[in-house]
Design a protein around this motif. Structure first.
Motif, PDB file in Angstrom:
ATOM      1  N   ASP A   1       0.862  -1.185   0.000  1.00 44.22           N
ATOM      2  CA  ASP A   1       0.000   0.000   0.000  1.00 44.22           C
ATOM      3  C   ASP A   1       0.896   1.233   0.000  1.00 44.22           C
ATOM      4  O   ASP A   1       1.482   1.601   1.022  1.00 44.22           O
ATOM      5  CB  ASP A   1      -0.920  -0.008   1.229  1.00 44.22           C
ATOM      6  CG  ASP A   1      -1.978  -1.102   1.134  1.00 44.22           C
ATOM      7  OD1 ASP A   1      -2.129  -1.715   0.067  1.00 44.22           O
ATOM      8  OD2 ASP A   1      -2.653  -1.351   2.154  1.00 44.22           O
TER       9      ASP A   1
ATOM     10  N   ARG B   1      -5.071  -0.385  -7.279  1.00 44.26           N
ATOM     11  CA  ARG B   1      -6.308   0.241  -6.804  1.00 44.26           C
ATOM     12  C   ARG B   1      -6.036   1.661  -6.336  1.00 44.26           C
ATOM     13  O   ARG B   1      -5.310   1.879  -5.370  1.00 44.26           O
ATOM     14  CB  ARG B   1      -6.913  -0.575  -5.663  1.00 44.26           C
ATOM     15  CG  ARG B   1      -7.377  -1.944  -6.122  1.00 44.26           C
ATOM     16  CD  ARG B   1      -8.089  -2.683  -5.023  1.00 44.26           C
ATOM     17  NE  ARG B   1      -8.312  -4.060  -5.447  1.00 44.26           N
ATOM     18  CZ  ARG B   1      -8.251  -5.109  -4.628  1.00 44.26           C
ATOM     19  NH1 ARG B   1      -7.985  -4.938  -3.359  1.00 44.26           N
ATOM     20  NH2 ARG B   1      -8.459  -6.327  -5.091  1.00 44.26           N
ATOM     21  N   THR B   2      -6.652   2.610  -7.004  1.00 43.57           N
ATOM     22  CA  THR B   2      -6.465   4.031  -6.711  1.00 43.57           C
ATOM     23  C   THR B   2      -7.666   4.554  -5.919  1.00 43.57           C
ATOM     24  O   THR B   2      -8.575   3.793  -5.585  1.00 43.57           O
ATOM     25  CB  THR B   2      -6.355   4.833  -8.013  1.00 43.57           C
ATOM     26  OG1 THR B   2      -7.620   4.754  -8.702  1.00 43.57           O
ATOM     27  CG2 THR B   2      -5.252   4.270  -8.909  1.00 43.57           C
ATOM     28  N   TYR B   3      -7.695   5.853  -5.704  1.00 45.06           N
ATOM     29  CA  TYR B   3      -8.819   6.436  -4.962  1.00 45.06           C
ATOM     30  C   TYR B   3     -10.147   6.224  -5.674  1.00 45.06           C
ATOM     31  O   TYR B   3     -11.209   6.286  -5.059  1.00 45.06           O
ATOM     32  CB  TYR B   3      -8.587   7.922  -4.672  1.00 45.06           C
ATOM     33  CG  TYR B   3      -8.575   8.851  -5.870  1.00 45.06           C
ATOM     34  CD1 TYR B   3      -9.752   9.286  -6.466  1.00 45.06           C
ATOM     35  CD2 TYR B   3      -7.375   9.320  -6.393  1.00 45.06           C
ATOM     36  CE1 TYR B   3      -9.739  10.148  -7.556  1.00 45.06           C
ATOM     37  CE2 TYR B   3      -7.340  10.178  -7.477  1.00 45.06           C
ATOM     38  CZ  TYR B   3      -8.527  10.591  -8.060  1.00 45.06           C
ATOM     39  OH  TYR B   3      -8.493  11.430  -9.142  1.00 45.06           O
TER      40      TYR B   3
ATOM     41  N   HIS C   1     -11.163   3.480  -6.689  1.00 44.65           N
ATOM     42  CA  HIS C   1     -11.647   2.136  -6.356  1.00 44.65           C
ATOM     43  C   HIS C   1     -12.680   2.159  -5.240  1.00 44.65           C
ATOM     44  O   HIS C   1     -13.588   1.329  -5.219  1.00 44.65           O
ATOM     45  CB  HIS C   1     -10.466   1.246  -5.938  1.00 44.65           C
ATOM     46  CG  HIS C   1     -10.864  -0.154  -5.602  1.00 44.65           C
ATOM     47  ND1 HIS C   1     -11.099  -1.113  -6.550  1.00 44.65           N
ATOM     48  CD2 HIS C   1     -11.077  -0.764  -4.402  1.00 44.65           C
ATOM     49  CE1 HIS C   1     -11.439  -2.255  -5.966  1.00 44.65           C
ATOM     50  NE2 HIS C   1     -11.428  -2.068  -4.668  1.00 44.65           N
TER      51      HIS C   1
ATOM     52  N   GLN D   1      -9.290   3.245  -0.434  1.00 44.97           N
ATOM     53  CA  GLN D   1      -8.084   3.610  -1.190  1.00 44.97           C
ATOM     54  C   GLN D   1      -7.866   5.119  -1.249  1.00 44.97           C
ATOM     55  O   GLN D   1      -7.148   5.599  -2.128  1.00 44.97           O
ATOM     56  CB  GLN D   1      -8.171   3.047  -2.613  1.00 44.97           C
ATOM     57  CG  GLN D   1      -8.279   1.527  -2.689  1.00 44.97           C
ATOM     58  CD  GLN D   1      -7.138   0.786  -2.022  1.00 44.97           C
ATOM     59  OE1 GLN D   1      -7.329  -0.261  -1.420  1.00 44.97           O
ATOM     60  NE2 GLN D   1      -5.948   1.352  -2.092  1.00 44.97           N
TER      61      GLN D   1
ATOM     62  N   ASN E   1      -4.017   5.529   0.042  1.00 45.71           N
ATOM     63  CA  ASN E   1      -2.905   4.742  -0.509  1.00 45.71           C
ATOM     64  C   ASN E   1      -3.321   4.153  -1.847  1.00 45.71           C
ATOM     65  O   ASN E   1      -4.512   4.040  -2.142  1.00 45.71           O
ATOM     66  CB  ASN E   1      -2.492   3.620   0.456  1.00 45.71           C
ATOM     67  CG  ASN E   1      -3.546   2.544   0.586  1.00 45.71           C
ATOM     68  OD1 ASN E   1      -3.654   1.665  -0.268  1.00 45.71           O
ATOM     69  ND2 ASN E   1      -4.354   2.615   1.642  1.00 45.71           N
ATOM     70  N   ILE E   2      -2.321   3.805  -2.637  1.00 49.15           N
ATOM     71  CA  ILE E   2      -2.576   2.986  -3.831  1.00 49.15           C
ATOM     72  C   ILE E   2      -2.152   1.566  -3.485  1.00 49.15           C
ATOM     73  O   ILE E   2      -1.006   1.331  -3.093  1.00 49.15           O
ATOM     74  CB  ILE E   2      -1.807   3.489  -5.058  1.00 49.15           C
ATOM     75  CG1 ILE E   2      -2.288   4.885  -5.482  1.00 49.15           C
ATOM     76  CG2 ILE E   2      -1.978   2.507  -6.226  1.00 49.15           C
ATOM     77  CD1 ILE E   2      -1.616   5.417  -6.750  1.00 49.15           C
ATOM     78  N   HIS E   3      -3.082   0.628  -3.598  1.00 50.32           N
ATOM     79  CA  HIS E   3      -2.782  -0.788  -3.343  1.00 50.32           C
ATOM     80  C   HIS E   3      -2.333  -1.442  -4.647  1.00 50.32           C
ATOM     81  O   HIS E   3      -2.980  -1.301  -5.679  1.00 50.32           O
ATOM     82  CB  HIS E   3      -4.036  -1.487  -2.810  1.00 50.32           C
ATOM     83  CG  HIS E   3      -3.958  -2.986  -2.828  1.00 50.32           C
ATOM     84  ND1 HIS E   3      -3.709  -3.735  -1.701  1.00 50.32           N
ATOM     85  CD2 HIS E   3      -4.076  -3.870  -3.849  1.00 50.32           C
ATOM     86  CE1 HIS E   3      -3.680  -5.028  -2.020  1.00 50.32           C
ATOM     87  NE2 HIS E   3      -3.907  -5.135  -3.330  1.00 50.32           N
TER      88      HIS E   3
ATOM     89  N   SER F   1     -10.398  -1.357 -12.855  1.00 49.18           N
ATOM     90  CA  SER F   1      -9.332  -0.472 -12.370  1.00 49.18           C
ATOM     91  C   SER F   1      -8.445  -0.002 -13.524  1.00 49.18           C
ATOM     92  O   SER F   1      -7.946   1.127 -13.523  1.00 49.18           O
ATOM     93  CB  SER F   1      -8.497  -1.170 -11.301  1.00 49.18           C
ATOM     94  OG  SER F   1      -7.856  -2.308 -11.816  1.00 49.18           O
TER      95      SER F   1
END
Ligand SMILES: [Zn+2]
Length: 276
Positions: free
Chosen positions: A123, A177-179, A181, A185, A188-190, A208
Motif C-alpha cells: 500500500d 487500486r487508486t482512490y 476504487h 483507497q 494509498n494505492i494498493h 481499475s
C-alpha cells in the motif's frame, strides 16, 4: 508544501534486513537460511516464504503510521517486482536519489487480503526524492482526501503526479487500486501481483485499468474523458489518440507493449519528462 518530518528520523533502524522478532517466532519449527530467508513452520505456511527487506531498489521504506524508517516483509518474487517498478519510476522522472518510499501496509497475517497475507501486496502512500539534500520533495502523495482540496496549479500538479505514478504501477501490476476504487483507497494505492505474478500485465479492461486509462486521458493528456469505469467508445478513441500521439498507434489491447507504451508515456507526461 514543505514536509521535512522524516529528516530527524533517519537512523532509527540498524537492522540487516532480517526481522528478528519473526525469526524468533519461527525458530522452533521453521528453518532460517543464512541469507535471511525464513522457511516458515505450520503457523505461517499459508503465506509461503517471506523475507524482510529494508527498502525497495536500494531505497529505504518508511512506515506511514510512525513516519520512521522500517523494514517490511515480502514474498521475494514480489519484492523483486517492486524493485523493477521503482527503477522504472525513477528512470522516467527527473529526480535525485536517495528516495524514500512510504507505505501503510505490506505483509500482514492479520489482513483480510490474501495478497497482504502472502506478502504480495504493497500500500503505497508517498514517495520523497532528494532526501538529505537542501530541497527534499514529496514527488508523489496518495492522500487523496487531503490533496483534493488543493486548488489551481497545486491541485493540477499533484493530480498529474498521482496518475503518472499509477501508470508506473500499471506497467508492472495487474491489480492497482487508486482512490477511484473506493473508500479504502483514499490514502494509498494498493498494488499486488496475485494476478500478474512475476510477469507484466496486459490491458484486459479490468475496471481499475479502465478507470486508470480514463483518468490519464483526462488529467495527463487533456482529453476531457469521462471517468466512469466503463470501456466505451470514448475511452477507446481517446486512448487510441494517445497511442498515435506517442508514435505507437493501435489500441491498448493490441499487445502487451501497447499497454506498456501507454503507461510509460503517461508517466513521462505526468512528470514533465517528455512533452510528446
Ligand atoms: Zn493493500
Amino acid at each position: 508544501m514543505a514536509d521535512n518530518s522524516y529528516a530527524s528520523e533517519e537512523p532509527t533502524l540498524s537492522d540487516d534486513g532480517v526481522d528478528r522478532r519473526r525469526l524468533l517466532t519461527l525458530a522452533a519449527g521453521g528453518a532460517v537460511l543464512a541469507s535471511g530467508i525464513v522457511l516458515p513452520a505450520s503457523a505461517a505456511e499459508a503465506h509461503g516464504t517471506i523475507k524482510s527487506y529494508p527498502g525497495i531498489w536500494g531505497q529505504r521504506t518508511v512506515y506511514q503510521a510512525t513516519r520512521k524508517l522500517k523494514s517490511f516483509r515480502y514474498r521475494p518474487s514480489f519484492h523483486s517486482k517492486m524493485n523493477d517498478w521503482l527503477e522504472l519510476w525513477f528512470k522516467n522522472t527527473s529526480y535525485e536519489k536517495p528516495l524514500r518510499v512510504w507505505t501503510s501496509l505490506v505483509h500482514s497475517d492479520g489482513s483480510s487480503s490474501a495478497a497482504h497475507n502472502q506478502g504480495r501486496a504493497f500500500d503505497l502512500t508517498g514517495i520523497y526524492v532528494g532526501v538529505g539534500s537542501d530541497s527534499p520533495y514529496r514527488a508523489f502523495r496518495a492522500d487523496y482526501n487531503n490533496w483534493k482540496n488543493l486548488s489551481g496549479s497545486a491541485l493540477v500538479d499533484t493530480r498529474r503526479k498521482y496518475w503518472a505514478t499509477a501508470a508506473s504501477l500499471h506497467y508492472h501490476f495487474r491489480w492497482v487500486r487508486t482512490y477511484l476504487h473506493g473508500s479504502g483507497q483514499k490514502s494509498n494505492i494498493h498494488i499486488d501481483n496475485m494476478k500478474s505474478g512475476t510477469g507484466k500485465p496486459y490491458f484486459k479492461a479490468d475496471k481499475s485499468q479502465i478507470q486508470h486509462v480514463q483518468a490519464c486521458c483526462r488529467y495527463l493528456w487533456g482529453k476531457g474523458t469521462t471517468i466512469d469505469g466503463v470501456w466505451g467508445s470514448q475511452a477507446k478513441r481517446h486512448s487510441h489518440e494517445v497511442l498515435e500521439r506517442i508514435g505507437k498507434g493501435g489500441y491498448l489491447g493490441s499487445s502487451k507493449s501497447h499497454w506498456q507504451a501507454f503507461n510509460r508515456a503517461s508517466m513521462r507526461k505526468g512528470y514533465n519528462t517528455q512533452a510528446y
